[in-house]
Design a protein around this motif. Structure first.
Motif, PDB file in Angstrom:
ATOM      1  N   ALA A  73      17.136  14.913  16.840  1.00  0.00           N
ATOM      2  CA  ALA A  73      18.182  14.094  17.457  1.00  0.00           C
ATOM      3  C   ALA A  73      18.206  14.250  18.977  1.00  0.00           C
ATOM      4  O   ALA A  73      18.457  13.283  19.707  1.00  0.00           O
ATOM      5  N   THR A  74      17.945  15.462  19.473  1.00  0.00           N
ATOM      6  CA  THR A  74      17.941  15.689  20.915  1.00  0.00           C
ATOM      7  C   THR A  74      16.784  14.930  21.571  1.00  0.00           C
ATOM      8  O   THR A  74      16.973  14.275  22.607  1.00  0.00           O
ATOM      9  N   ALA A  75      15.619  14.981  20.970  1.00  0.00           N
ATOM     10  CA  ALA A  75      14.458  14.259  21.497  1.00  0.00           C
ATOM     11  C   ALA A  75      14.687  12.755  21.422  1.00  0.00           C
ATOM     12  O   ALA A  75      14.325  12.021  22.339  1.00  0.00           O
ATOM     13  N   LYS A  76      15.314  12.309  20.328  1.00  0.00           N
ATOM     14  CA  LYS A  76      15.590  10.882  20.165  1.00  0.00           C
ATOM     15  C   LYS A  76      16.535  10.384  21.255  1.00  0.00           C
ATOM     16  O   LYS A  76      16.319   9.316  21.839  1.00  0.00           O
ATOM     17  N   ALA A  77      17.587  11.166  21.569  1.00  0.00           N
ATOM     18  CA  ALA A  77      18.549  10.778  22.601  1.00  0.00           C
ATOM     19  C   ALA A  77      17.896  10.761  23.982  1.00  0.00           C
ATOM     20  O   ALA A  77      18.101   9.838  24.777  1.00  0.00           O
ATOM     21  N   ALA A  78      17.081  11.778  24.276  1.00  0.00           N
ATOM     22  CA  ALA A  78      16.402  11.843  25.575  1.00  0.00           C
ATOM     23  C   ALA A  78      15.410  10.688  25.715  1.00  0.00           C
ATOM     24  O   ALA A  78      15.316  10.062  26.783  1.00  0.00           O
ATOM     25  N   LEU A  79      14.692  10.388  24.644  1.00  0.00           N
ATOM     26  CA  LEU A  79      13.748   9.274  24.651  1.00  0.00           C
ATOM     27  C   LEU A  79      14.476   7.949  24.880  1.00  0.00           C
ATOM     28  O   LEU A  79      14.032   7.115  25.657  1.00  0.00           O
ATOM     29  N   GLY A  80      15.618   7.783  24.224  1.00  0.00           N
ATOM     30  CA  GLY A  80      16.403   6.560  24.385  1.00  0.00           C
ATOM     31  C   GLY A  80      16.874   6.367  25.818  1.00  0.00           C
ATOM     32  O   GLY A  80      16.734   5.280  26.384  1.00  0.00           O
ATOM     33  N   ARG A  81      17.412   7.432  26.422  1.00  0.00           N
ATOM     34  CA  ARG A  81      17.885   7.332  27.812  1.00  0.00           C
ATOM     35  C   ARG A  81      16.733   6.996  28.762  1.00  0.00           C
ATOM     36  O   ARG A  81      16.858   6.140  29.635  1.00  0.00           O
ATOM     37  N   ALA A  82      15.600   7.655  28.578  1.00  0.00           N
ATOM     38  CA  ALA A  82      14.443   7.409  29.444  1.00  0.00           C
ATOM     39  C   ALA A  82      13.915   5.983  29.263  1.00  0.00           C
ATOM     40  O   ALA A  82      13.554   5.318  30.238  1.00  0.00           O
ATOM     41  N   THR A  83      13.896   5.514  28.030  1.00  0.00           N
ATOM     42  CA  THR A  83      13.396   4.164  27.756  1.00  0.00           C
ATOM     43  C   THR A  83      14.311   3.119  28.356  1.00  0.00           C
ATOM     44  O   THR A  83      13.841   2.145  28.966  1.00  0.00           O
ATOM     45  N   TRP A  84      15.635   3.279  28.177  1.00  0.00           N
ATOM     46  CA  TRP A  84      16.562   2.307  28.764  1.00  0.00           C
ATOM     47  C   TRP A  84      16.417   2.284  30.280  1.00  0.00           C
ATOM     48  O   TRP A  84      16.466   1.226  30.909  1.00  0.00           O
ATOM     49  N   LYS A  85      16.241   3.456  30.897  1.00  0.00           N
ATOM     50  CA  LYS A  85      16.049   3.509  32.367  1.00  0.00           C
ATOM     51  C   LYS A  85      14.794   2.733  32.751  1.00  0.00           C
ATOM     52  O   LYS A  85      14.821   1.928  33.691  1.00  0.00           O
ATOM     53  N   LEU A  86      13.698   2.955  32.042  1.00  0.00           N
ATOM     54  CA  LEU A  86      12.452   2.238  32.329  1.00  0.00           C
ATOM     55  C   LEU A  86      12.638   0.731  32.167  1.00  0.00           C
ATOM     56  O   LEU A  86      12.289  -0.043  33.064  1.00  0.00           O
ATOM     57  N   LEU A  87      13.203   0.316  31.044  1.00  0.00           N
ATOM     58  CA  LEU A  87      13.338  -1.118  30.766  1.00  0.00           C
ATOM     59  C   LEU A  87      14.288  -1.803  31.751  1.00  0.00           C
ATOM     60  O   LEU A  87      13.995  -2.892  32.241  1.00  0.00           O
ATOM     61  N   HIS A  88      15.419  -1.169  32.037  1.00  0.00           N
ATOM     62  CA  HIS A  88      16.360  -1.770  32.988  1.00  0.00           C
ATOM     63  C   HIS A  88      15.754  -1.841  34.388  1.00  0.00           C
ATOM     64  O   HIS A  88      15.904  -2.851  35.078  1.00  0.00           O
ATOM     65  N   THR A  89      15.062  -0.777  34.806  1.00  0.00           N
ATOM     66  CA  THR A  89      14.426  -0.789  36.123  1.00  0.00           C
ATOM     67  C   THR A  89      13.366  -1.884  36.189  1.00  0.00           C
ATOM     68  O   THR A  89      13.247  -2.589  37.196  1.00  0.00           O
ATOM     69  N   MET A  90      12.626  -2.047  35.114  1.00  0.00           N
ATOM     70  CA  MET A  90      11.588  -3.080  35.079  1.00  0.00           C
ATOM     71  C   MET A  90      12.197  -4.475  35.220  1.00  0.00           C
ATOM     72  O   MET A  90      11.697  -5.296  35.991  1.00  0.00           O
ATOM     73  N   THR A  91      13.256  -4.750  34.467  1.00  0.00           N
ATOM     74  CA  THR A  91      13.845  -6.094  34.552  1.00  0.00           C
ATOM     75  C   THR A  91      14.535  -6.321  35.890  1.00  0.00           C
ATOM     76  O   THR A  91      14.548  -7.440  36.389  1.00  0.00           O
ATOM     77  N   LEU A  92      15.089  -5.260  36.488  1.00  0.00           N
ATOM     78  CA  LEU A  92      15.739  -5.408  37.790  1.00  0.00           C
ATOM     79  C   LEU A  92      14.736  -5.598  38.928  1.00  0.00           C
ATOM     80  O   LEU A  92      15.092  -6.068  39.996  1.00  0.00           O
ATOM     81  N   ARG A  93      13.479  -5.252  38.693  1.00  0.00           N
ATOM     82  CA  ARG A  93      12.429  -5.443  39.698  1.00  0.00           C
ATOM     83  C   ARG A  93      11.525  -6.621  39.348  1.00  0.00           C
ATOM     84  O   ARG A  93      10.581  -6.920  40.078  1.00  0.00           O
ATOM     85  N   PHE A  94      11.809  -7.281  38.250  1.00  0.00           N
ATOM     86  CA  PHE A  94      11.034  -8.445  37.826  1.00  0.00           C
ATOM     87  C   PHE A  94      11.189  -9.553  38.868  1.00  0.00           C
ATOM     88  O   PHE A  94      12.248  -9.683  39.491  1.00  0.00           O
ATOM     89  N   PRO A  95      10.162 -10.380  39.091  1.00  0.00           N
ATOM     90  CA  PRO A  95      10.265 -11.434  40.122  1.00  0.00           C
ATOM     91  C   PRO A  95      11.418 -12.402  39.855  1.00  0.00           C
ATOM     92  O   PRO A  95      11.742 -12.704  38.711  1.00  0.00           O
ATOM     93  N   GLU A  96      12.017 -12.869  40.930  1.00  0.00           N
ATOM     94  CA  GLU A  96      13.107 -13.843  40.831  1.00  0.00           C
ATOM     95  C   GLU A  96      12.597 -15.184  40.307  1.00  0.00           C
ATOM     96  O   GLU A  96      13.278 -15.871  39.567  1.00  0.00           O
ATOM     97  N   HIS A  97      11.368 -15.525  40.691  1.00  0.00           N
ATOM     98  CA  HIS A  97      10.731 -16.770  40.236  1.00  0.00           C
ATOM     99  C   HIS A  97       9.362 -16.411  39.655  1.00  0.00           C
ATOM    100  O   HIS A  97       8.338 -16.596  40.319  1.00  0.00           O
ATOM    101  N   PRO A  98       9.323 -15.895  38.420  1.00  0.00           N
ATOM    102  CA  PRO A  98       8.052 -15.416  37.855  1.00  0.00           C
ATOM    103  C   PRO A  98       7.109 -16.560  37.477  1.00  0.00           C
ATOM    104  O   PRO A  98       7.549 -17.660  37.151  1.00  0.00           O
ATOM    105  N   THR A  99       5.820 -16.245  37.504  1.00  0.00           N
ATOM    106  CA  THR A  99       4.804 -17.181  37.030  1.00  0.00           C
ATOM    107  C   THR A  99       4.796 -17.143  35.500  1.00  0.00           C
ATOM    108  O   THR A  99       5.402 -16.245  34.891  1.00  0.00           O
TER     109      THR A  99
END
Length: 200
Positions: A73-99
């Motif tokens: 459960a501890t590894a699952k929670a840490a993995l979840g937090r890290a994944t959400w950080k990665l995914l949110h950071t990725m979408t927040l840096r995604f191009p405003e007008h993507p190809t």
């Protein structure tokens, strides 16, 4: 009538055969690539797959979950937090007008993540969410708000409070900043913005 000696005829035939063989050598597939006799797949040097047809259906995004259940459960929670950080950071840096290619890349990433996520039960839930709410990739805002909505769907299932999607920039700020603007003008390289060396 032109008379050609036996030696000349043999020499011309030999040259023709050598040209034919060398052209076959140049036109064939490189030695570093081979076809697997069992699956028929083509593999390149260094273990890199060479895809003959890179359509989405052949890229493996529509398959099932690959990883098993994550018991810790501890590894699952840490993995979840890290994944959400990665995914949110990725979408927040995604191009405003993507190809189209950028849009396809982001959607493919989400689908592949849902297959390869190291927590099998989490991956199953994420696949169900992707089926119900497909990735929105038309802009940075669409992608980041879509992901925030999905994150809140997961939070609701886990009994966690709903996250205010207006605070995404502050919570998931990577500190990356925007791309620097390139200085232009005399004495400055127009592509890099670096001062040119002056001298004689």
């Amino acid at each position: 009538m032109l008379h050609i000696s036996r030696f000349s005829k043999s020499f011309i035939i030999l040259i023709f055969v050598l040209i034919l063989l060398s052209s076959l050598f140049v036109l064939r597939r490189p030695i570093s690539a081979y076809r697997d006799p069992w699956s028929g797949n083509i593999f390149g040097g260094g273990g890199v797959d060479i895809h003959e047809d890179d359509t989405l259906s052949n890229m493996g995004i529509d398959g099932g979950i690959i990883m098993g259940k994550l018991e810790n459960a501890t590894a699952k929670a840490a993995l979840g937090r890290a994944t959400w950080k990665l995914l949110h950071t990725m979408t927040l840096r995604f191009p405003e007008h993507p190809t189209e290619d950028e849009r396809l890349a982001l959607a493919s990433y989400f689908h592949l993540s849902a297959r390869l996520y190291p927590c099998g039960e989490c991956a199953a839930e994420f696949q169900a969410l992707l089926k119900k709410y497909p990735p929105q990739t038309s802009s940075r805002k669409a992608a980041s708000l879509w992901l925030c909505f999905l994150h809140n769907e997961v939070n609701e299932r886990l009994g966690k409070p709903e996250y205010n999607c207006a605070n995404l920039d502050g919570t998931y700020d990577c500190g990356c900043g925007d791309s620097p603007t390139v200085q232009k003008g005399p004495g400055v390289d127009n592509e890099t913005g670096i001062d040119l060396i002056r001298g004689g």
